[in-house]
Structure formats: structure tokens, C-alpha cells
Design a protein around this motif. Structure first.
Motif, PDB file in Angstrom:
ATOM      1  N   GLU A 190       0.910  -1.324   0.129  1.00 17.01           N
ATOM      2  CA  GLU A 190       0.035  -0.094  -0.068  1.00 17.01           C
ATOM      3  C   GLU A 190       0.636   1.205   0.059  1.00 17.01           C
ATOM      4  O   GLU A 190       0.428   2.203  -0.588  1.00 17.01           O
ATOM      5  N   GLN A 191       2.005   1.079   0.629  1.00 14.53           N
ATOM      6  CA  GLN A 191       2.683   2.378   0.806  1.00 14.53           C
ATOM      7  C   GLN A 191       4.080   2.043   1.454  1.00 14.53           C
ATOM      8  O   GLN A 191       4.145   1.035   1.910  1.00 14.53           O
ATOM      9  N   GLY A 192       5.046   3.017   1.108  1.00 14.42           N
ATOM     10  CA  GLY A 192       6.369   2.603   1.482  1.00 14.42           C
ATOM     11  C   GLY A 192       7.398   2.816   0.393  1.00 14.42           C
ATOM     12  O   GLY A 192       7.054   2.881  -0.747  1.00 14.42           O
ATOM     13  N   ILE A 193       8.746   2.355   0.899  1.00 15.22           N
ATOM     14  CA  ILE A 193       9.619   2.469  -0.267  1.00 15.22           C
ATOM     15  C   ILE A 193      10.429   1.118  -0.282  1.00 15.22           C
ATOM     16  O   ILE A 193      10.844   0.557   0.970  1.00 15.22           O
ATOM     17  N   GLN A 194      10.955   0.772  -1.353  1.00 16.41           N
ATOM     18  CA  GLN A 194      11.966  -0.229  -1.690  1.00 16.41           C
ATOM     19  C   GLN A 194      11.655  -1.653  -0.886  1.00 16.41           C
ATOM     20  O   GLN A 194      12.454  -2.317  -0.096  1.00 16.41           O
ATOM     21  N   ALA A 195      10.393  -1.946  -1.159  1.00 12.98           N
ATOM     22  CA  ALA A 195      10.060  -3.563  -0.562  1.00 12.98           C
ATOM     23  C   ALA A 195      10.628  -4.564  -1.467  1.00 12.98           C
ATOM     24  O   ALA A 195      10.678  -4.314  -2.928  1.00 12.98           O
ATOM     25  N   VAL A 196      11.051  -5.660  -1.128  1.00 16.09           N
ATOM     26  CA  VAL A 196      11.651  -6.603  -1.990  1.00 16.09           C
ATOM     27  C   VAL A 196      11.000  -7.961  -1.760  1.00 16.09           C
ATOM     28  O   VAL A 196      10.711  -8.410  -0.613  1.00 16.09           O
ATOM     29  N   VAL A 197      10.531  -8.600  -2.934  1.00  7.70           N
ATOM     30  CA  VAL A 197       9.763 -10.019  -2.750  1.00  7.70           C
ATOM     31  C   VAL A 197      10.649 -10.824  -3.737  1.00  7.70           C
ATOM     32  O   VAL A 197      10.723 -10.771  -5.000  1.00  7.70           O
ATOM     33  N   GLU A 198      11.284 -11.879  -3.211  1.00  3.27           N
ATOM     34  CA  GLU A 198      11.771 -13.082  -3.946  1.00  3.27           C
ATOM     35  C   GLU A 198      11.882 -14.257  -3.549  1.00  3.27           C
ATOM     36  O   GLU A 198      11.666 -14.659  -2.424  1.00  3.27           O
ATOM     37  N   ASN A 199      11.977 -15.309  -4.395  1.00  2.00           N
ATOM     38  CA  ASN A 199      12.019 -16.827  -4.245  1.00  2.00           C
ATOM     39  C   ASN A 199      10.872 -17.144  -3.282  1.00  2.00           C
ATOM     40  O   ASN A 199      11.128 -17.924  -2.445  1.00  2.00           O
ATOM     41  N   ILE A 200       9.643 -16.857  -3.618  1.00  2.08           N
ATOM     42  CA  ILE A 200       8.405 -17.173  -3.293  1.00  2.08           C
ATOM     43  C   ILE A 200       7.750 -18.369  -4.096  1.00  2.08           C
ATOM     44  O   ILE A 200       7.555 -17.839  -5.302  1.00  2.08           O
ATOM     45  N   ALA A 209       0.452 -10.246  -6.126  1.00  5.33           N
ATOM     46  CA  ALA A 209       0.951  -8.985  -5.643  1.00  5.33           C
ATOM     47  C   ALA A 209       0.438  -7.817  -6.272  1.00  5.33           C
ATOM     48  O   ALA A 209      -0.363  -7.724  -7.385  1.00  5.33           O
ATOM     49  N   ALA A 210       0.169  -6.864  -5.392  1.00  6.99           N
ATOM     50  CA  ALA A 210      -0.506  -5.453  -5.817  1.00  6.99           C
ATOM     51  C   ALA A 210       0.316  -4.276  -5.203  1.00  6.99           C
ATOM     52  O   ALA A 210       0.660  -4.481  -4.196  1.00  6.99           O
ATOM     53  N   MET A 211       0.434  -3.186  -6.042  1.00  4.95           N
ATOM     54  CA  MET A 211       1.322  -2.168  -5.867  1.00  4.95           C
ATOM     55  C   MET A 211       0.526  -0.973  -6.015  1.00  4.95           C
ATOM     56  O   MET A 211       0.057  -0.626  -7.126  1.00  4.95           O
ATOM     57  N   LEU A 212      -0.177  -0.332  -4.851  1.00  4.40           N
ATOM     58  CA  LEU A 212      -0.876   0.876  -4.929  1.00  4.40           C
ATOM     59  C   LEU A 212      -0.084   2.214  -4.882  1.00  4.40           C
ATOM     60  O   LEU A 212       1.169   2.172  -5.027  1.00  4.40           O
ATOM     61  N   SER A 213      -0.770   3.208  -5.383  1.00  5.35           N
ATOM     62  CA  SER A 213      -0.178   4.593  -5.521  1.00  5.35           C
ATOM     63  C   SER A 213       1.010   5.183  -4.674  1.00  5.35           C
ATOM     64  O   SER A 213       1.687   6.010  -5.322  1.00  5.35           O
ATOM     65  N   TYR A 214       0.940   4.876  -3.477  1.00  8.24           N
ATOM     66  CA  TYR A 214       1.767   5.472  -2.660  1.00  8.24           C
ATOM     67  C   TYR A 214       2.773   4.783  -2.067  1.00  8.24           C
ATOM     68  O   TYR A 214       3.679   4.959  -1.278  1.00  8.24           O
ATOM     69  N   ALA A 215       2.997   3.301  -2.884  1.00  3.83           N
ATOM     70  CA  ALA A 215       4.070   2.447  -2.998  1.00  3.83           C
ATOM     71  C   ALA A 215       5.069   2.937  -3.792  1.00  3.83           C
ATOM     72  O   ALA A 215       4.899   3.055  -5.025  1.00  3.83           O
ATOM     73  N   ASN A 216       6.284   2.705  -3.459  1.00  3.08           N
ATOM     74  CA  ASN A 216       7.540   2.853  -4.496  1.00  3.08           C
ATOM     75  C   ASN A 216       8.476   1.697  -4.489  1.00  3.08           C
ATOM     76  O   ASN A 216       8.997   1.331  -3.459  1.00  3.08           O
ATOM     77  N   ASP A 217       9.091   1.492  -5.650  1.00  3.57           N
ATOM     78  CA  ASP A 217      10.307   0.621  -5.743  1.00  3.57           C
ATOM     79  C   ASP A 217      10.076  -0.900  -5.448  1.00  3.57           C
ATOM     80  O   ASP A 217      10.929  -1.191  -4.521  1.00  3.57           O
ATOM     81  N   LEU A 218       8.985  -1.580  -5.570  1.00  3.93           N
ATOM     82  CA  LEU A 218       8.944  -2.872  -5.310  1.00  3.93           C
ATOM     83  C   LEU A 218       9.601  -3.427  -6.307  1.00  3.93           C
ATOM     84  O   LEU A 218       9.317  -3.558  -7.507  1.00  3.93           O
ATOM     85  N   THR A 219      10.462  -4.485  -5.799  1.00  6.87           N
ATOM     86  CA  THR A 219      11.147  -5.324  -6.564  1.00  6.87           C
ATOM     87  C   THR A 219      11.009  -6.793  -6.354  1.00  6.87           C
ATOM     88  O   THR A 219      10.707  -7.234  -5.041  1.00  6.87           O
TER      89      THR A 219
END
Length: 219
Positions: A190-200, A209-219
Motif C-alpha cells: 500500500e505504501q512505503g519504499i523499496q520492498a523486496v519480494v523474491e524466491n516465493i 502482488a498489488a502495488m498501490l499508488s503510494y508504494a514505490n520501488d517494489l522489486t
């Protein structure tokens, strides 16, 4: 407080070698089963935390709450959670949260590591919507909790509406490895910076996954 070790002396996935903490209070309560408040440099491991005693029994909403509620000088930082299962039994509880980080904290709910932790949300499999079966991990709160560097490794999340709900002012929430099954969303950023999701490895979830407008740099 700081420097605690709470060890249930068993494996949360291997009956009968575990310690179980269960809710036996009023139905519909919002009190957590296990509250870790203003605590740092501590380890919690080898536990099952249940928001009821079983299907149809009285339920509360939060299994494990990690926060800085009330007054005091201690912050909540550098804690380690290992081999813990947070579970909600049927019927579905839309307000259930397995692990809640920083619901009211003004800052510094940070530098947390979760190793081999599991969440099971009771209810239909898979959930029928975003707000039906509850949340596995709720990271962040409106008070400015600052969950900076929160690391999840080898996690299991089953049957939740949102496996990880990442919200408010977080930074570097890292989800590295694990198995997820029959969730509505595995990750809801929903919100925040530089979340990382891997090896799931996921099976049966409606959306990954969903990335909302206030979230940034999800990788």
C-alpha cells in the motif's frame, strides 16, 4: 525491557513438541494474544499462538502484536522471531492479523527478523475477497512506526486475504523465500519504499502482488 529469550522448546510444525498460547477471553476482543511492547534485542521462538481454542470458539483479532504502546523510554528494535505459527480457526475473521508491527508506535519498530514463521487464516480457501479472512503480516501503522529493515525468510502464509500488507512509512521490507498457498493477495503493498519480494513459491492464490499508488520501488 531487552535481552529476553522466550523459547517454547519445540518446533511449531511438529506435534507434540511445541508450546501453545491460546485466547480464552471474550469473543470479538481486539486484545492481542501475545504482546511484545517496548522490547528490544530479544528472541521469541518455537511457539504456536492461536486467536481461539479451536473452530467455533471465542476469537480475538491479533495473534502477535509488536509495538510501542503507552509511555516509556524503550524502543522496539532488533528482535528475532523464529519458528512461530500464528493461527486463526474457522469461521473466518476479517479482522484477524497474525503478526502486527507498529500499530500505534511513534517510531523505531525496526530491524526485525522473522525466520520460518507461519500464518494460517481460518475461513474459505481461497478467500473470496480482500477483506474476508484477515492478514498474515501487517507491517506499519498510522503513528509513524518506521518499520525500517524488516526481514522475512522462509515464511509460510496460508488462506489469508492479504499475506503481507505493507503500509505507512516503511523502508526495506524484505520477503525472501517461502511457501504461500490459497491467499487472495500474497503481497499487498500500500505504501512505503523499496520492498523486496523474491524466491516465493505460491500455489492457489488469486493474485500474487498489488502495488498501490503510494508504494514505490517494489522489486
Amino acid at each position: 525491557c531487552g535481552g529476553l529469550t522466550v523459547d517454547g522448546s519445540g518446533n511449531a510444525g511438529s506435534t507434540p513438541f511445541f508450546t501453545t498460547i491460546q485466547w480464552i477471553g471474550a469473543n470479538g476482543s481486539t486484545s492481542p494474544v501475545l504482546s511484545i511492547n517496548r522490547t528490544r534485542d530479544s528472541t521469541f521462538k518455537n511457539l504456536i499462538v492461536g486467536t481461539s481454542t479451536g473452530p467455533g470458539a471465542n476469537q480475538t483479532t491479533v495473534a502477535v502484536d509488536i509495538d510501542e504502546a503507552g509511555s516509556g523510554n524503550w524502543i522496539t528494535t532488533n528482535n528475532h522471531f523464529e519458528n512461530i505459527l500464528a493461527v486463526s480457526a474457522s469461521p473466518a475473521n476479517a479482522n484477524f492479523v497474525g503478526f502486527r508491527l507498529g500499530a500505534t508506535a511513534p517510531g523505531n519498530v525496526e530491524d526485525m527478523t522473522f525466520e520460518n514463521t507461519q500464518v494460517y487464516c481460518g475461513g474459505p480457501a481461497p478467500p473470496t475477497g480482500l477483506n474476508t479472512n484477515g492478514i498474515g503480516y501487517l507491517v506499519g501503522g498510522p503513528g509513524g512506526a518506521e518499520p525500517f529493515y524488516t526481514y522475512f525468510h522462509n515464511s509460510v502464509v496460508n488462506n489469508c486475504s492479504r499475506g503481507w500488507d505493507i503500509t505507512y512509512n516503511n523502508l526495506l521490507v524484505i520477503i525472501d523465500g517461502g511457501l504461500t498457498t490459497n491467499n487472495y493477495y500474497v503481497v499487498y503493498d500500500e505504501q512505503g519504499i523499496q520492498a523486496v519480494v523474491e524466491n516465493i513459491r505460491d500455489e492457489g492464490s488469486t493474485f500474487f502482488a498489488a502495488m498501490l499508488s503510494y508504494a514505490n520501488d517494489l522489486t
